[in-house]
Structure formats: C-alpha cells, structure tokens
Design an enzyme around this catalytic site. Structure first.
Site, PDB file in Angstrom:
ATOM      1  N   HIS A  66       0.800  -1.179  -0.136  1.00 21.27           N
ATOM      2  CA  HIS A  66      -0.006   0.059  -0.124  1.00 21.27           C
ATOM      3  C   HIS A  66       0.820   1.251  -0.131  1.00 21.27           C
ATOM      4  O   HIS A  66       0.464   2.310  -0.266  1.00 21.27           O
ATOM      5  CB  HIS A  66      -1.003   0.096   1.143  1.00 21.27           C
ATOM      6  CG  HIS A  66      -0.286   0.202   2.432  1.00 21.27           C
ATOM      7  ND1 HIS A  66       0.580  -0.493   3.224  1.00 21.27           N
ATOM      8  CD2 HIS A  66      -0.232   1.548   3.140  1.00 21.27           C
ATOM      9  CE1 HIS A  66       0.969   0.180   4.091  1.00 21.27           C
ATOM     10  NE2 HIS A  66       0.570   1.217   4.311  1.00 21.27           N
ATOM     11  N   HIS A  82       1.869   6.810  -0.755  1.00 20.37           N
ATOM     12  CA  HIS A  82       0.877   6.192   0.020  1.00 20.37           C
ATOM     13  C   HIS A  82      -0.390   5.891  -0.849  1.00 20.37           C
ATOM     14  O   HIS A  82      -0.914   6.671  -1.267  1.00 20.37           O
ATOM     15  CB  HIS A  82       0.427   6.957   1.384  1.00 20.37           C
ATOM     16  CG  HIS A  82      -0.295   5.803   2.223  1.00 20.37           C
ATOM     17  ND1 HIS A  82      -1.571   5.715   2.063  1.00 20.37           N
ATOM     18  CD2 HIS A  82       0.019   5.260   3.447  1.00 20.37           C
ATOM     19  CE1 HIS A  82      -1.852   4.734   2.911  1.00 20.37           C
ATOM     20  NE2 HIS A  82      -0.921   4.729   3.925  1.00 20.37           N
TER      21      HIS A  82
END
Length: 160
Positions: A66, A82
């Site tokens: 992620h 992110h």
C-alpha cells in the site's frame, strides 16, 4: 529570503488523474501535513501502475504493497507514496509489486500496480498522497493542481 539559488526537486505524478494539494486529502494525517508536505492524485483509470515520482532508489516497499518510500538521486530527498487511504487493511489484495527494494529507478518507472476499481468496490478511497517525510529537507512545495496524464512535473519542492 526569496529562494534564489535554492535547490529544487521536480516531482512527477505517480499516475494519470486529478492532482490536489495534500491539504485536500480526506485524512488528517496527510491533510495536516503530519507525514510531510506534498500533493495527492486521484486515479482516473480502473487499473494504474503507480510509478516512481522522482529518479532515485526504492528504499522500502511495504509488505502490504500500500506504500513505498524512495530517496531521490538529487539531494537524497525522502519521498513517500501512500497508495489509497486505509488500504493497509486490504493486506496486499488488489496490489501487485512491480519493483523491488534497492532498485535504482527513473521517474515514471512502475513500482506497484493497483486495481483501482476493486479498491473502490471494497470501500476504500484510492487517492494517493506523495509527501516529503524527512523534517527539514523541504522548505516549500509548489503544486500544480488539476488533471495530469502522469508524465508531467506536478510539484516543485524547494529544498531547505
């Protein structure tokens, strides 16, 4: 005083989409710049390759895919990407690793593939913040908001 002669770092969008200032991210960790200043991009396609925003080295690819961290070739600036909000909870589902830690990459090199449609269907926001995490490295950022095809410089960071 005016920033003349200051070193600058040009940062590209990690994929095509809509660019916003990091303060517009619907998560206080990013919006309040607790992780650093920067920008974010909402993807415009159902599947995207999340690319390196700068030339540099992939320092870390999180196990859940992620997020990833880089160190730029220019001035060793730390850059954190992110992918989506709260997507760590997906534990890697809908993500595919395309680059390894330690890899030297150019801006635009794919690092992680994201199934945007599946992430949205699972109830997560795919907006992707790109921030400068090391305190004191970046003095200011100039973000060009709006639509990007993913190949343009969308942020110029003035280094401290």
């Amino acid at each position: 005083m005016f920033g003349f002669g200051k070193k600058k770092l040009n940062v590209k969008a990690p994929f095509a989409g809509e660019v916003v200032a990091v303060t517009e991210v619907p998560d206080p960790m990013f919006a309040d710049r607790l992780l650093g200043d920067g920008f974010a991009v909402t993807p415009s396609a159902d599947v995207v390759d999340v690319c390196a925003p700068v030339d540099g080295t992939i320092v870390k690819v999180f196990g859940t895919l992620h997020a990833f961290a880089m160190k730029s070739d220019d001035h060793d600036t730390e850059v954190f990407v992110h992918i989506g909000l709260e997507t760590v909870e997906l534990e890697g589902k809908h993500f595919e690793r395309l680059a390894e830690e330690g890899a030297k990459v150019k801006a635009g090199t794919p690092v992680v593939r994201l199934d945007v449609a599946a992430v949205k269907e699972a109830g997560y926001n795919p907006i992707t913040p790109v921030v400068f995490t090391k305190r004191g490295q970046v003095e200011s950022v100039d973000v060009t908001t709006g639509s990007t095809d993913g190949s343009q410089v969308v942020c110029v960071a003035t280094l401290a």
